[in-house]
Motif scaffolding. Sequence first.
Motif, PDB file in Angstrom:
ATOM      1  N   TYR A 199     -39.288 -55.839   1.405  1.00  0.00           N
ATOM      2  CA  TYR A 199     -38.277 -56.271   0.478  1.00  0.00           C
ATOM      3  C   TYR A 199     -37.858 -56.082  -0.954  1.00  0.00           C
ATOM      4  CZ  TYR A 199     -34.792 -60.476  -0.316  1.00  0.00           C
ATOM      5  OH  TYR A 199     -33.650 -61.204  -0.488  1.00  0.00           O
ATOM      6  N   TYR A 200     -38.913 -56.563  -1.403  1.00  0.00           N
ATOM      7  CA  TYR A 200     -39.058 -55.624  -2.976  1.00  0.00           C
ATOM      8  C   TYR A 200     -38.693 -54.229  -3.541  1.00  0.00           C
ATOM      9  CZ  TYR A 200     -39.085 -60.413  -2.655  1.00  0.00           C
ATOM     10  OH  TYR A 200     -38.636 -61.882  -2.596  1.00  0.00           O
ATOM     11  N   ALA A 201     -38.112 -53.670  -4.471  1.00  0.00           N
ATOM     12  CA  ALA A 201     -38.403 -52.471  -5.111  1.00  0.00           C
ATOM     13  C   ALA A 201     -39.799 -52.473  -5.774  1.00  0.00           C
ATOM     14  CB  ALA A 201     -37.162 -52.134  -5.950  1.00  0.00           C
ATOM     15  N   ASN A 202     -40.829 -52.365  -5.052  1.00  0.00           N
ATOM     16  CA  ASN A 202     -41.469 -52.231  -5.121  1.00  0.00           C
ATOM     17  C   ASN A 202     -42.269 -51.315  -5.590  1.00  0.00           C
ATOM     18  OD1 ASN A 202     -42.536 -55.287  -4.677  1.00  0.00           O
ATOM     19  ND2 ASN A 202     -43.383 -54.386  -2.619  1.00  0.00           N
ATOM     20  N   TYR A 203     -41.893 -50.070  -6.163  1.00  0.00           N
ATOM     21  CA  TYR A 203     -41.642 -48.363  -5.692  1.00  0.00           C
ATOM     22  C   TYR A 203     -41.906 -48.198  -8.044  1.00  0.00           C
ATOM     23  CZ  TYR A 203     -36.977 -47.645  -5.787  1.00  0.00           C
ATOM     24  OH  TYR A 203     -35.633 -48.277  -5.562  1.00  0.00           O
ATOM     25  N   LEU A 204     -40.654 -49.601  -8.619  1.00  0.00           N
ATOM     26  CA  LEU A 204     -40.772 -49.067  -9.369  1.00  0.00           C
ATOM     27  C   LEU A 204     -41.219 -50.572 -10.114  1.00  0.00           C
ATOM     28  CD1 LEU A 204     -36.437 -49.616 -10.559  1.00  0.00           C
ATOM     29  CD2 LEU A 204     -38.650 -47.646 -10.981  1.00  0.00           C
ATOM     30  N   LYS A 205     -42.326 -49.563 -11.416  1.00  0.00           N
ATOM     31  CA  LYS A 205     -43.225 -51.261 -12.249  1.00  0.00           C
ATOM     32  C   LYS A 205     -42.639 -52.161 -13.027  1.00  0.00           C
ATOM     33  CE  LYS A 205     -47.631 -48.284 -12.445  1.00  0.00           C
ATOM     34  NZ  LYS A 205     -48.250 -47.486 -13.186  1.00  0.00           N
ATOM     35  N   ILE A 206     -42.635 -53.111 -13.077  1.00  0.00           N
ATOM     36  CA  ILE A 206     -42.544 -54.296 -13.869  1.00  0.00           C
ATOM     37  C   ILE A 206     -41.913 -53.885 -15.192  1.00  0.00           C
ATOM     38  CG2 ILE A 206     -42.750 -56.743 -14.685  1.00  0.00           C
ATOM     39  CD1 ILE A 206     -44.251 -57.038 -13.297  1.00  0.00           C
ATOM     40  N   ASN A 207     -42.003 -52.564 -16.519  1.00  0.00           N
ATOM     41  CA  ASN A 207     -41.697 -52.383 -17.416  1.00  0.00           C
ATOM     42  C   ASN A 207     -40.562 -51.255 -17.059  1.00  0.00           C
ATOM     43  OD1 ASN A 207     -42.793 -54.871 -18.476  1.00  0.00           O
ATOM     44  ND2 ASN A 207     -44.746 -53.850 -18.345  1.00  0.00           N
ATOM     45  N   THR A 208     -41.269 -50.948 -16.091  1.00  0.00           N
ATOM     46  CA  THR A 208     -40.184 -49.702 -16.349  1.00  0.00           C
ATOM     47  C   THR A 208     -38.142 -49.926 -15.445  1.00  0.00           C
ATOM     48  OG1 THR A 208     -40.462 -49.483 -14.308  1.00  0.00           O
ATOM     49  CG2 THR A 208     -42.045 -48.064 -15.327  1.00  0.00           C
ATOM     50  N   THR A 209     -37.806 -48.692 -16.201  1.00  0.00           N
ATOM     51  CA  THR A 209     -36.296 -48.498 -15.829  1.00  0.00           C
ATOM     52  C   THR A 209     -36.137 -47.173 -14.409  1.00  0.00           C
ATOM     53  OG1 THR A 209     -35.832 -49.447 -17.753  1.00  0.00           O
ATOM     54  CG2 THR A 209     -34.356 -48.001 -16.556  1.00  0.00           C
ATOM     55  N   GLY A 210     -35.316 -47.541 -14.127  1.00  0.00           N
ATOM     56  CA  GLY A 210     -35.161 -46.692 -13.184  1.00  0.00           C
ATOM     57  C   GLY A 210     -33.924 -46.932 -11.490  1.00  0.00           C
ATOM     58  N   ARG A 211     -33.568 -46.957 -10.833  1.00  0.00           N
ATOM     59  CA  ARG A 211     -32.367 -46.691 -10.545  1.00  0.00           C
ATOM     60  C   ARG A 211     -33.152 -47.875  -8.802  1.00  0.00           C
ATOM     61  NH1 ARG A 211     -30.917 -41.124 -10.765  1.00  0.00           N
ATOM     62  NH2 ARG A 211     -29.456 -41.050 -11.967  1.00  0.00           N
ATOM     63  N   VAL A 212     -31.995 -48.476  -8.658  1.00  0.00           N
ATOM     64  CA  VAL A 212     -32.651 -49.964  -7.428  1.00  0.00           C
ATOM     65  C   VAL A 212     -30.710 -49.847  -7.128  1.00  0.00           C
ATOM     66  CG1 VAL A 212     -34.926 -50.922  -8.520  1.00  0.00           C
ATOM     67  CG2 VAL A 212     -31.809 -52.015  -9.164  1.00  0.00           C
ATOM     68  N   ASP A 213     -31.539 -50.998  -5.504  1.00  0.00           N
ATOM     69  CA  ASP A 213     -30.406 -50.545  -4.721  1.00  0.00           C
ATOM     70  C   ASP A 213     -29.334 -51.686  -5.011  1.00  0.00           C
ATOM     71  OD1 ASP A 213     -30.562 -47.983  -2.617  1.00  0.00           O
ATOM     72  OD2 ASP A 213     -32.304 -49.783  -1.708  1.00  0.00           O
ATOM     73  N   ILE A 214     -30.974 -53.537  -4.887  1.00  0.00           N
ATOM     74  CA  ILE A 214     -29.825 -54.441  -4.692  1.00  0.00           C
ATOM     75  C   ILE A 214     -30.484 -55.349  -6.138  1.00  0.00           C
ATOM     76  CG2 ILE A 214     -30.073 -56.785  -3.654  1.00  0.00           C
ATOM     77  CD1 ILE A 214     -28.556 -54.156  -2.661  1.00  0.00           C
ATOM     78  N   LEU A 215     -29.737 -56.260  -6.994  1.00  0.00           N
ATOM     79  CA  LEU A 215     -29.840 -56.909  -7.946  1.00  0.00           C
ATOM     80  C   LEU A 215     -28.974 -58.399  -7.773  1.00  0.00           C
ATOM     81  CD1 LEU A 215     -29.006 -53.681 -10.342  1.00  0.00           C
ATOM     82  CD2 LEU A 215     -31.000 -54.900 -10.010  1.00  0.00           C
ATOM     83  N   VAL A 216     -30.187 -58.836  -8.644  1.00  0.00           N
ATOM     84  CA  VAL A 216     -29.874 -60.591  -8.444  1.00  0.00           C
ATOM     85  C   VAL A 216     -28.863 -60.693  -9.140  1.00  0.00           C
ATOM     86  CG1 VAL A 216     -31.490 -61.422 -10.225  1.00  0.00           C
ATOM     87  CG2 VAL A 216     -31.114 -62.687  -8.165  1.00  0.00           C
ATOM     88  N   GLY A 217     -28.034 -62.119  -9.496  1.00  0.00           N
ATOM     89  CA  GLY A 217     -26.882 -62.364  -8.937  1.00  0.00           C
ATOM     90  C   GLY A 217     -27.063 -63.548 -10.896  1.00  0.00           C
ATOM     91  N   ALA A 218     -28.158 -64.416 -10.801  1.00  0.00           N
ATOM     92  CA  ALA A 218     -28.751 -64.473 -12.330  1.00  0.00           C
ATOM     93  C   ALA A 218     -28.474 -63.429 -13.193  1.00  0.00           C
ATOM     94  CB  ALA A 218     -30.208 -65.429 -12.607  1.00  0.00           C
ATOM     95  N   PHE A 219     -28.618 -62.633 -13.251  1.00  0.00           N
ATOM     96  CA  PHE A 219     -28.078 -61.619 -14.131  1.00  0.00           C
ATOM     97  C   PHE A 219     -27.931 -60.175 -13.901  1.00  0.00           C
ATOM     98  CE2 PHE A 219     -28.670 -58.361 -17.406  1.00  0.00           C
ATOM     99  CZ  PHE A 219     -29.041 -59.652 -19.188  1.00  0.00           C
ATOM    100  N   MET A 220     -26.873 -60.127 -14.105  1.00  0.00           N
ATOM    101  CA  MET A 220     -26.334 -58.458 -13.798  1.00  0.00           C
ATOM    102  C   MET A 220     -25.026 -57.995 -14.492  1.00  0.00           C
ATOM    103  SD  MET A 220     -24.494 -59.433  -9.453  1.00  0.00           S
ATOM    104  CE  MET A 220     -25.724 -58.659  -8.375  1.00  0.00           C
ATOM    105  N   PHE A 221     -25.737 -56.936 -15.221  1.00  0.00           N
ATOM    106  CA  PHE A 221     -24.627 -56.379 -16.797  1.00  0.00           C
ATOM    107  C   PHE A 221     -23.694 -54.901 -15.756  1.00  0.00           C
ATOM    108  CE2 PHE A 221     -23.978 -53.827 -20.209  1.00  0.00           C
ATOM    109  CZ  PHE A 221     -23.871 -53.897 -21.051  1.00  0.00           C
ATOM    110  N   LEU A 222     -22.459 -55.213 -15.584  1.00  0.00           N
ATOM    111  CA  LEU A 222     -21.670 -53.935 -15.846  1.00  0.00           C
ATOM    112  C   LEU A 222     -20.376 -53.762 -16.224  1.00  0.00           C
ATOM    113  CD1 LEU A 222     -19.753 -55.193 -12.193  1.00  0.00           C
ATOM    114  CD2 LEU A 222     -21.348 -56.736 -13.324  1.00  0.00           C
ATOM    115  N   LYS A 223     -19.557 -52.429 -16.402  1.00  0.00           N
ATOM    116  CA  LYS A 223     -18.716 -52.312 -16.437  1.00  0.00           C
ATOM    117  C   LYS A 223     -17.209 -52.987 -15.560  1.00  0.00           C
ATOM    118  CE  LYS A 223     -18.736 -48.024 -18.882  1.00  0.00           C
ATOM    119  NZ  LYS A 223     -18.266 -46.404 -18.771  1.00  0.00           N
ATOM    120  N   LYS A 224     -16.586 -53.789 -17.111  1.00  0.00           N
ATOM    121  CA  LYS A 224     -15.721 -54.503 -15.954  1.00  0.00           C
ATOM    122  C   LYS A 224     -14.147 -53.970 -15.186  1.00  0.00           C
ATOM    123  CE  LYS A 224     -11.521 -57.331 -16.981  1.00  0.00           C
ATOM    124  NZ  LYS A 224     -10.515 -57.499 -15.570  1.00  0.00           N
TER     125      LYS A 224
END
Length: 366
Positions: free
Chosen positions: A149-174
């Motif tokens: 369920y969780y994207a555990n292939y990415l370590k917590i402090n790293t950056t990379g592509r994922v599928d699903i993000l949480v609505g508490a914080f979403m940053f995107l172009k309008k």
Amino acid sequence: MKLSVIILNYNVRYFLELCLKSVETAIENIDAEIIVIDNNSPDDSCSMVKSLFPSVKLIENQENPGFSKGNNIGVAQAKGEYLCILNPDTVVAEDTFLKLIEFADDKEKLGIIGCQLIDGKGKYLPESKRNIPTPKVSLKKILGKDKDYYANYLKINTTGRVDILVGAFMFLKKTVYDAVNGFDEDYFMYGEDVDLSYKVLKAGYDNYYFGETTVIHFKGESTLKDAKYAKRFYGAMQIFYKKHFKANLVFNAIVWLGIKLAYVFRRPPTVLKTESKSTIIYGNKIDSSLKNQLQQPIKHNNIINREVPDHSMIIYDLNTLKTKAVIEDMKQKAKQEHIVFRFLPKNSKFILGSDSAVTRGEITHF
């Protein structure tokens, strides 16, 4: 304008005040605006915003149309190139938006960016990065097996592509938000962030988890608290599958059964109360009327110390401390189970925190 911060509020006046103060600091060097949409809160959220944050654009809904519609109303008035969909029970670091803009400006086909989220006890929230909740993955999650369920292939402090993000914080172009028609208003609450993330992916954009900045989300991943909550949560799951996974009818039937069983046999949340035996204050000397309400003994430090005894309440005085330093300290101290954290917002007469994802938080006035 570079950035519009969209905050949908309902009845969390004190968390909203702390959130807005952190956002105002974080956008000091950015051409940005803050838009607060209030979904008919019964508390004094709106009067607080008008009084303390006159530069904030406040939209006062006369009813509660839900998370999706409320955010869509705010985004419709946004002028920024980028949007940040932000919960009111969050605290951002001073450089959060600067880091995200620098990262985003360099990307093509950029979808949604999420970041590292921690709860009110400093613990990492795994829903910060998730995989697509296919019927199979979600059924396993319902049965208590959340490895996929969780994207555990990415370590917590790293950056990379994922599928699903949480609505508490979403940053995107309008432009991306508008291209997929924003949040689906069929969802009243819960599931709309999964749906938006998935729509953005299907439209050919790349979603990212950005682990190089951390935001506090006090409530964390919500736990089923009552029948009404559970009905909405599982109802949102049903909407998502009906929209995006229509083909596999047999497997969907199994998922429906799993959803119903999870609803029937759900357990009430357990709230473990941490008893504080001492208080540690980081920052300037604070009001005596607050000290009189705190657990003795009280120790005062002008700087943050790493080592503290168990069963301590730590108060961060944001009149002097940097939010980024506070967040990093919380993450370090999260390893100690019996520590709780409170925030004294700048120029405020209350402290607040949240020791559990299933309560409305703890607020002390003075």
